[in-house]
Design a protein around this motif. Structure first.
Motif, PDB file in Angstrom:
ATOM      1  N   ALA A  48       0.855  -1.227   0.007  1.00  0.00           N
ATOM      2  CA  ALA A  48      -0.112  -0.048   0.044  1.00  0.00           C
ATOM      3  C   ALA A  48       0.912   1.170  -0.088  1.00  0.00           C
ATOM      4  O   ALA A  48       1.896   1.468   0.927  1.00  0.00           O
ATOM      5  CB  ALA A  48      -0.984   0.019   1.134  1.00  0.00           C
ATOM      6  N   ASP A  49       0.461   2.400  -0.691  1.00  0.00           N
ATOM      7  CA  ASP A  49       1.038   3.439  -0.938  1.00  0.00           C
ATOM      8  C   ASP A  49       2.751   3.287  -1.168  1.00  0.00           C
ATOM      9  O   ASP A  49       3.408   3.937  -0.632  1.00  0.00           O
ATOM     10  CB  ASP A  49       1.033   4.218   0.344  1.00  0.00           C
ATOM     11  N   SER A  50       3.142   2.331  -2.075  1.00  0.00           N
ATOM     12  CA  SER A  50       4.462   1.879  -2.079  1.00  0.00           C
ATOM     13  C   SER A  50       5.204   3.024  -2.886  1.00  0.00           C
ATOM     14  O   SER A  50       4.936   3.474  -3.966  1.00  0.00           O
ATOM     15  CB  SER A  50       4.622   0.833  -3.271  1.00  0.00           C
ATOM     16  N   ALA A  74       5.462   4.075  -6.962  1.00  0.00           N
ATOM     17  CA  ALA A  74       5.193   5.552  -7.473  1.00  0.00           C
ATOM     18  C   ALA A  74       6.126   5.937  -8.416  1.00  0.00           C
ATOM     19  O   ALA A  74       6.093   6.951  -9.053  1.00  0.00           O
ATOM     20  CB  ALA A  74       5.055   6.545  -6.208  1.00  0.00           C
TER      21      ALA A  74
END
Length: 371
Positions: free
Chosen positions: A116-118, A122
């Motif tokens: 999650a939210d790597s 990104a």
């Protein structure tokens, strides 16, 4: 339809054949000059390709061709991504064969990308490239080099993105089960901070079977002055005068718009070997199809290469016909469009001379959509 949908459709169609890259390369063998890849060399390539799923044909795959070596040898490169069929193949292999270090590294990398939210995803997205040393490899079965490209958030010089550089370096190192190195990361960030503003950090590479090094490819140097300033700024230990001589003689033969520079980052500094990629037409593009849209005209570069002392003229002549119009192929599961081109050409400088000249060529199959 975007490129991700096109890849998914092509992989689905290729998967229906239940074959490996060995089968695909076997069909394409007669399209590649024996001057570039010889009969015995093909057998080595096909042996490696037999361990890889044919779905990899839906993303760029290709060869590293040594133009300085009269032997018709080649290394083999393939692409894959988390979430597609080729990526799933490596994850399955990692589950069933703990001794497969490459599959384990890919699986660790995917876990980092899928978190999650790597921060890694990104920057580089979900894709990676593997380069298998076949023609250039020594004894044994070396692990392939792994390369990541900032596809989602490009890393431009002067943009204050040194943290992004550290994220990618640490991600590459961690997925291979190596301990992070603050000095290595710091040197990579220093290279980035020395880049001119109109350049971009194009790729990060790590070769697990070689001495530990992070290979950085920086594209877009506008001229010799920028290259010299950069090499001085990173304290490159090689002969800068040799680099300038090479660039000058290429500039006399053809109009070089931009230059790419490859440097090796280590914990104790910058390695002595340097790669130069001459570009005669700007390759920057916002579209994700940059690798198939032919924005670079390589013929002037090939013509300039003919005058290099170390180049094998017959190989350059054979390479000149590599870039071709899309070709329709017919398979059991439908029609495919074969695209092929030159990704880049690299002159490797070591000491006071050009030691190696390499061409990196690609092919990709796209499932033809009925009108």
């Amino acid at each position: 339809m975007d490129i991700h949908e096109a890849i998914a459709i092509s992989q689905e169609r290729l998967a229906g054949e239940g074959a490996t890259m060995h089968d695909l390369l076997g069909h394409l063998r007669d399209r590649i000059s024996p001057v570039l890849i010889g009969e015995q060399e093909w057998e080595h390539l096909l042996a490696r390709a037999g361990t890889l799923p044919i779905t990899m044909g839906a993303q760029p795959f290709g060869f590293e061709l040594p133009l300085h070596d009269s032997r018709p040898r080649a290394d083999f490169g393939v692409s894959l991504a988390s979430g597609n069929r080729s990526g799933a193949f490596f994850e399955e292999r990692a589950r069933h064969d703990p001794a497969d270090h490459t599959a384990a590294a890919v699986r660790r990398l995917f876990r980092s990308m899928e978190a999650a939210d790597s921060p890694l995803r990104a920057i580089v997205g979900r894709k990676l490239m593997l380069e298998y040393d076949i023609g250039s490899g020594g004894d044994g079965d070396p692990q392939p080099g792994m390369f990541l490209r900032p596809n989602e958030r490009m890393i431009f010089g002067g943009a204050g993105q040194q943290h992004d550089v550290g994220v990618v370096v640490d991600g590459l190192v961690a997925c291979h089960g190596l301990e992070p190195s603050a000095a290595e990361r710091s040197n990579a960030e220093r290279v980035y901070l020395t880049q001119p503003e109109d350049t971009r950090l194009d790729s990060f590479g790590l070769f697990p079977s070689r001495a530990r090094t992070i290979r950085l490819a920086i594209m877009g140097f506008a001229g010799q002055r920028d290259v010299r300033s950069f090499l001085e700024g990173i304290a490159w230990p090689g002969n800068i005068a040799t680099v300038e001589t090479v660039l000058a003689r290429f500039g006399e033969r053809t109009h070089i718009v931009r230059t790419g520079v490859n440097v090796d980052v280590q914990a104790d500094g910058i390695g002595p070997t340097l790669g130069l990629t001459p570009i005669v037409k700007q390759r920057y593009a916002a579209a994700s199809r940059v690798w198939i849209d032919g924005l670079t005209d390589w013929q002037p570069v090939l013509e300039a290469l003919r005058h290099e002392d170390r180049v094998v003229p017959e190989k350059v002549a054979a390479l000149a016909g590599w870039v071709s119009q899309p070709t329709i192929l017919f398979g059991r599961t439908g029609r495919f469009v074969l695209l092929r081109g030159i990704h880049h050409i690299k002159l490797v400088i070591a000491g006071d001379r050009v030691e190696q000249i390499k061409a990196y060529v690609y092919m990709v199959l796209s499932g033809a959509i009925a009108p």
